[in-house]
Scaffold this active site. Structure first.
Site, mmCIF file in Angstrom:
data_model
loop_
_atom_site.group_PDB
_atom_site.id
_atom_site.type_symbol
_atom_site.label_atom_id
_atom_site.label_comp_id
_atom_site.label_asym_id
_atom_site.label_seq_id
_atom_site.Cartn_x
_atom_site.Cartn_y
_atom_site.Cartn_z
ATOM 1 N N SER A 1 0.834 -1.200 0.000
ATOM 2 C CA SER A 1 0.000 0.000 0.000
ATOM 3 C C SER A 1 0.875 1.259 0.000
ATOM 4 O O SER A 1 1.666 1.449 -0.908
ATOM 5 C CB SER A 1 -0.962 -0.040 1.193
ATOM 6 O OG SER A 1 -1.954 0.952 1.084
ATOM 7 N N HIS B 1 -7.165 -6.084 1.026
ATOM 8 C CA HIS B 1 -6.067 -5.122 1.133
ATOM 9 C C HIS B 1 -5.011 -5.556 2.143
ATOM 10 O O HIS B 1 -3.813 -5.461 1.876
ATOM 11 C CB HIS B 1 -6.616 -3.748 1.523
ATOM 12 C CG HIS B 1 -5.598 -2.656 1.429
ATOM 13 N ND1 HIS B 1 -5.054 -2.255 0.223
ATOM 14 C CD2 HIS B 1 -5.013 -1.882 2.376
ATOM 15 C CE1 HIS B 1 -4.186 -1.285 0.439
ATOM 16 N NE2 HIS B 1 -4.134 -1.043 1.742
ATOM 17 N N ASP C 1 -9.393 -6.437 -2.980
ATOM 18 C CA ASP C 1 -8.934 -5.263 -2.240
ATOM 19 C C ASP C 1 -10.071 -4.263 -2.112
ATOM 20 O O ASP C 1 -10.598 -3.767 -3.109
ATOM 21 C CB ASP C 1 -7.739 -4.630 -2.960
ATOM 22 C CG ASP C 1 -7.004 -3.605 -2.108
ATOM 23 O OD1 ASP C 1 -7.655 -2.933 -1.283
ATOM 24 O OD2 ASP C 1 -5.789 -3.458 -2.281
#
Length: 318
Positions: free
Chosen positions: A159, A275, A243
């Site tokens: 991320s 995610h 995600d």
């Protein structure tokens, strides 16, 4: 009639102004979340709690900010790959220890976990320019160690950490052997429209078709899409198709941009990965993918450098 039109225009204008005010006031609280709701800034546990051998590392960024990190070794004399791990935006490195414990076991590697400025025990306040300096300080520290194989340093970012890792990898082609990106966004500019849909008409990255008139307000754009195309090292893209925070299309666009110029890119999808749990949902396939990538691009011996060029083509695997 005119009064209704005026009311409508004033209403739209008010929404835009309110959106700008929210963006200016709270944007960094959306991008950087050092403390999870209901928890404290301090570490809930340390690696010894999980019976991991580690060092407390204290560094200074180039602008003087004092940083904390954990260097976790598989065993004291491990000369395997060293993973420089950059975390997501929320929480601190203690929240990633269970994943790192399994990483050490599966990949037979060392892991260096950096607390960005403002996170964990590190001083300062997070910002894009500052965190880039922090990442460089961590890599410089690793590059100077004599107890690891410095030719086998691999950057791993998830991320926000992927955005951090991409910049570091681009800037250090002589120090980073390869890059692993997991569930990373194209840019914060593009994510603004994901988090607050009405903003997509005013803010956007290089992939956006909007007017982008409010881009100047974004202090941490983290435009990974503009960075990956400049990276020369091998890149592994790990994408969780479920995600719920970063649209999987972002990872596909990052891969396409990188693979257009870099023939050592590999894209792997995990159908049930979300995610934060792609490493769990991916199971053995997830770890085997990374292990094979490390064996190819961060091998124990590099006498024959030509053998590390891969198959000459970008690859996409499902």
């Amino acid at each position: 009639m005119v009064s209704y039109v005026n009311i409508l225009l004033y209403g739209v204008g008010g929404l835009v102004v309110a959106g700008m005010a929210l963006l200016v006031a709270f944007q960094e609280k959306l991008v950087y979340v050092p403390v999870l709701p209901g928890l404290t800034k301090s570490y809930a546990i340390n690696p010894s709690r999980l019976r991991l051998t580690y060092e407390d590392i204290w560094l200074h960024s180039s602008d003087g900010v004092r940083l904390h990190a954990w260097f976790i070794k598989l065993f004291p004399n491990c000369r395997g790959p060293t993973i420089l791990f950059f975390q997501e935006n929320a929480g601190n490195i203690a929240h990633r220890l269970e994943m790192v414990r399994i990483m050490l076991q599966q990949l037979r590697c060392n892991v260096f976990m950096l607390s960005y400025r403002g996170y964990g025990a590190s001083d300062g306040y997070p910002s894009q320019h500052g965190i880039i300096k922090d990442a460089q300080a961590a890599l410089d520290h690793l590059s100077q160690r004599t107890d690891i194989d410095t030719s086998r340093i691999v950057v791993f970012g998830r991320s926000l950490g992927g955005a951090v890792g991409a910049v570091l990898t681009k800037n250090n082609s002589d120090k980073v052997a390869a890059l692993i990106l997991e569930n990373t966004f194209t840019s914060i500019l593009d994510m603004a429209g994901v988090l607050l849909p009405f903003l997509k008409w005013f803010i956007g990255g290089s992939c956006s078709k909007g007017p982008k008139v409010l881009n100047f307000l974004v202090r941490s754009p983290w435009s990974t899409i503009d960075v990956v195309g400049q990276i020369k090292q091998p890149i592994l893209f790990l994408s969780g198709l479920q995600d719920e925070m970063v649209p999987p299309s972002h990872m596909q666009m990052l891969y396409a941009k990188a693979a257009a110029r870099n023939n050592q890119c590999l894209f792997v999808e995990f159908p049930t990965g979300m995610h934060m749990d792609t490493w769990v949902a991916g199971g053995d396939h997830y770890w085997r993918t990374i292990q094979q990538f490390l064996e190819q691009h961060a091998p124990e011996q590099k006498e024959d450098s030509s053998s590390q060029k891969g198959n000459g083509n970008g690859m996409k695997v499902e």
